[in-house]
Design an enzyme around this catalytic site. Structure first.
Site, PDB file in Angstrom:
ATOM      1  CD  GLU A  80       5.484  -7.636   8.894  1.00 31.37           C
ATOM      2  OE1 GLU A  80       6.325  -8.494   9.209  1.00 31.37           O
ATOM      3  OE2 GLU A  80       5.038  -7.526   7.744  1.00 31.37           O
TER       4      GLU A  80
ATOM      5  CB  CYS B   7       5.821   2.348   5.383  1.00 31.01           C
ATOM      6  SG  CYS B   7       4.637   1.382   4.491  1.00 31.01           S
TER       7      CYS B   7
ATOM      8  CB  CYS C  75      -5.895  -5.998   3.608  1.00 28.28           C
ATOM      9  SG  CYS C  75      -6.761  -4.842   2.510  1.00 28.28           S
TER      10      CYS C  75
ATOM     11  CB  CYS D  45      -4.800  -6.681  -4.146  1.00 22.93           C
ATOM     12  SG  CYS D  45      -5.845  -5.250  -3.859  1.00 22.93           S
TER      13      CYS D  45
ATOM     14  CB  CYS E 208      -1.184  -7.321  -1.894  1.00 24.56           C
ATOM     15  SG  CYS E 208      -1.015  -6.630  -0.249  1.00 24.56           S
TER      16      CYS E 208
ATOM     17  CB  CYS F  57       5.435  -1.780  -1.860  1.00 26.41           C
ATOM     18  SG  CYS F  57       5.132  -0.107  -1.359  1.00 26.41           S
TER      19      CYS F  57
END
Ligand code: SAH
Ligand code: SF4
Length: 337
Positions: free
Chosen positions: A87, A100, A107, A111, A114, A327
């Site tokens: 995205e 962004c 990933c 974390c 997230c 975010c």
């Protein structure tokens, strides 16, 4: 077959063998300056347009494009040639826009808070796949100028260093976006920060901190076990010594977890010697993490604690939460399926 923006000039020349030399410049300008597909390049003969359209493949295929209610935030879900999904998010401000972008599909950093981390890792993006997100955003932003590029989409940019840096170079040399308008956000990949310190282009560095004591940070950010805070702070000092750029720390405020006076005190101790700036943002909700974002009063109180200790801190506006574009919310799920 290479994606359009992974091709360099020599490869484009080879593709245009047998055509007049000036075609190379013409096509290159169409791709980079105007962000056009070959089929839109009306200054080329028709046969050449179709030949190029068939050989210069777009890297990004739109799956969906959503717009926030206030229309100031746009999120794209892209499918890549192998079906991997990423995205990108375009945010409009009064006179300019910021995009962004993603550096990886998924990933590997894990974390917990997230959405991308909850997905796990699919693969690295190529430089061309990264650049094309910017090319698309720049066109969509018109008539506004695309002012800033932030690597705060999906993925850990410094875990995909060479391709990310290749993209930064192209954004700088071919799209004319100065390194000062590019921000790389990292969870704290120390060898990557050290490499950045030795590069010639001075990009901005943002470090996602979220906790300033190792016991808590290791829970939130598993990479902290490999590069604890003292090592991370050392790498930040190296970056500052080498580059005269502003360093910033990102801090997602989690209700009752990292929003106490103790946290503010520890953060101030870490940040003050570095002269860094702190960006505060209430944690955005994600499906795999039950804690809540700190309420606005707690966010303001945390900011005040920092300010009272002499730290420069800003509360970041939350953009695009209604389209899961904020975010930490990027998960590249196709919600229509
Ligand atoms: N991997 C890089 C860049 C992508 S994440 C990094 O971690 O810095 C972009 C930013 O979103 C980081 O600052 C990250 O900490 C933050 N973030 C992740 N999940 C979030 C959430 N649920 N709410 C608010 N911010 C979040
Ligand atoms: Fe990866 Fe950044 Fe999300 Fe951590 S916060 S999982 S490093 S994208």
């Amino acid at each position: 077959m290479l994606a359009t923006y992974d091709l360099d000039r020599e490869q484009l020349s080879a593709l245009l063998a047998g055509h007049p030399r000036y075609r190379v410049d013409q096509v290159w300008r169409g791709l980079w300056e105007r962000g056009e597909r070959p089929s839109d390049m009306t200054d080329l003969p028709k046969a050449l347009r179709s030949q190029l359209e068939a050989s210069l493949l777009p890297a990004l295929h739109p799956v969906s494009r959503s717009s926030s209610k206030d229309r100031q935030t746009i999120k794209w879900l892209w499918s890549l040639h192998d079906g991997a999904r990423v995205e990108s998010v375009l945010m409009h401000y009064r006179e300019r826009s910021t995009v962004c972008i993603s550096s990886q599909a998924g990933c590997a950093m894990g974390c917990r808070f997230c959405a991308t981390g909850q997905l796990g890792f699919t693969r690295h993006l190529s430089s061309g796949e990264i650049v094309e997100q910017v090319v698309q955003a720049r066109r969509a932003a018109l008539p506004r100028r695309l002012g800033n590029i932030v690597f705060m989409g999906m993925g850990e940019p410094l875990a995909n260093y060479d391709r990310v840096w290749g993209a930064v170079r192209l954004l700088h040399s071919e799209l004319g976006i100065s390194a000062r308008h590019i921000t790389i956000s990292t969870v704290g990949v120390v060898p990557g920060i050290r490499r950045l310190a030795r590069e010639d282009l001075p990009v901005n560095l943002a470090v996602s901190l979220h906790a300033a004591r190792d016991s808590l940070r290791s829970q939130l950010v598993p990479l902290n076990r490999r590069y604890p805070l003292s090592v991370l702070a050392g790498a930040c000092r190296e970056y500052l010594a080498a580059k005269n750029r502003r360093l910033s720390f990102e801090w997602a405020l989690i209700d009752g977890v990292n929003d106490t006076v103790r946290d503010a005190t520890e953060l101030a101790e870490l940040v003050l010697p570095l002269g860094a700036h702190v960006n505060l943002i209430p944690l955005n909700p994600t499906p795999g993490y039950l804690a809540r974002g700190a309420p606005p009063s707690a966010v303001a109180a945390f900011r005040d604690e920092l300010t009272a200790r002499g730290v420069n801190a800003t509360i970041r506006a939350n953009r695009g939460t209604d389209i899961d574009a904020a975010c930490g919310q990027l998960a590249a799920r196709d919600r229509s399926q």
